[in-house]
Design a protein around this motif. Structure first.
Motif, mmCIF file in Angstrom:
data_model
loop_
_atom_site.group_PDB
_atom_site.id
_atom_site.type_symbol
_atom_site.label_atom_id
_atom_site.label_comp_id
_atom_site.label_asym_id
_atom_site.label_seq_id
_atom_site.Cartn_x
_atom_site.Cartn_y
_atom_site.Cartn_z
ATOM 1 N N GLU A 155 44.299 99.919 47.184
ATOM 2 C CA GLU A 155 45.647 100.388 46.859
ATOM 3 C C GLU A 155 45.570 101.056 45.494
ATOM 4 O OE1 GLU A 155 48.863 97.510 48.655
ATOM 5 O OE2 GLU A 155 47.383 96.315 47.562
ATOM 6 N N ALA A 201 52.645 89.405 51.564
ATOM 7 C CA ALA A 201 52.986 90.815 51.344
ATOM 8 C C ALA A 201 51.725 91.683 51.388
ATOM 9 C CB ALA A 201 53.709 90.988 50.008
ATOM 10 N N GLU A 205 50.808 92.143 54.990
ATOM 11 C CA GLU A 205 51.698 93.108 55.643
ATOM 12 C C GLU A 205 51.326 94.542 55.283
ATOM 13 O OE1 GLU A 205 55.767 92.071 54.793
ATOM 14 O OE2 GLU A 205 55.474 90.018 55.528
ATOM 15 N N ARG A 206 51.041 94.804 54.002
ATOM 16 C CA ARG A 206 50.640 96.162 53.584
ATOM 17 C C ARG A 206 49.321 96.561 54.235
ATOM 18 N NH1 ARG A 206 51.911 93.904 48.686
ATOM 19 N NH2 ARG A 206 49.761 94.046 47.897
ATOM 20 N N ARG A 207 48.386 95.633 54.275
ATOM 21 C CA ARG A 207 47.078 95.921 54.879
ATOM 22 C C ARG A 207 47.227 96.203 56.372
ATOM 23 N NH1 ARG A 207 42.156 91.655 55.293
ATOM 24 N NH2 ARG A 207 43.324 91.124 57.160
ATOM 25 N N ALA A 222 48.860 99.627 56.926
ATOM 26 C CA ALA A 222 47.989 100.759 56.575
ATOM 27 C C ALA A 222 46.855 100.958 57.566
ATOM 28 C CB ALA A 222 47.414 100.563 55.175
#
Length: 170
Positions: A59, A122, A125-127, A130
């Motif tokens: 990120e 969180a 969830e982002r991983r 993406a």
């Protein structure tokens, strides 16, 4: 080789200005799991380094790796936050005469261990959003994130034998 040219001259690092032209390509390489195998280096209690294969999620230039509370790398990071990542390309380079010699990126940085379970969720969830990489650990496992802020990156394989070095990640 011309007279006076040494082998090292062909392997010297690029200038900061030349290296900057490769920043996006190097970042794309470490961000795309299909292009590499990733390894995390931490230090044992006695200072000896140890590397192990890991998954990474990038990120910006920060790198995250999931770990369980019981894993040795968790206690290693608690004790010594200076860690390293090595990304090794999966494909040989056609510009290299010695056979298989993949692209590689070495990152040294400072790790923080994220233990707050809301932050860990969180991150997951982002991983997953993406890259479609959902939670692979059983729900009863206590998971943490090792989040590394880079201090030094050295990439090889983008400009012949010349190393590309980055020290600025703002």
């Amino acid at each position: 080789m011309t007279s006076g040219e040494r082998v090292w001259d062909r392997e010297r690092g690029l200038s900061a200005e030349e290296a900057e032209g490769y920043r996006d390509a190097v970042h794309a390489f470490i961000s795309d799991r299909s292009q590499h195998m990733a390894y995390l280096m931490t230090r044992r209690r006695d200072g000896r380094p140890i590397m192990r294969p890991v998954g990474t999620f990038v990120e910006g230039w920060r790198v995250g790796t999931m770990t369980q509370d019981v894993q040795p790398k968790t206690s290693h990071v608690r004790r010594d936050p200076v860690v390293g990542y090595l990304w090794v390309g999966r494909e040989a380079r056609s510009d290299w005469s010695f056979g298989w010699n993949p692209r590689v990126v070495w990152m040294q940085g400072r790790a923080e261990l994220i233990e707050d379970q809301d932050e860990v969720a969180a991150f997951y969830e982002r991983r997953a959003a993406a890259g479609g990489n959902p939670r692979g650990h059983p729900p009863e496992d206590t998971l943490y994130v090792i989040r590394v802020t880079p201090e030094y990156v050295r990439a090889e394989g983008w400009h012949g034998s010349n190393a590309i070095v980055f020290r600025d990640f703002d």
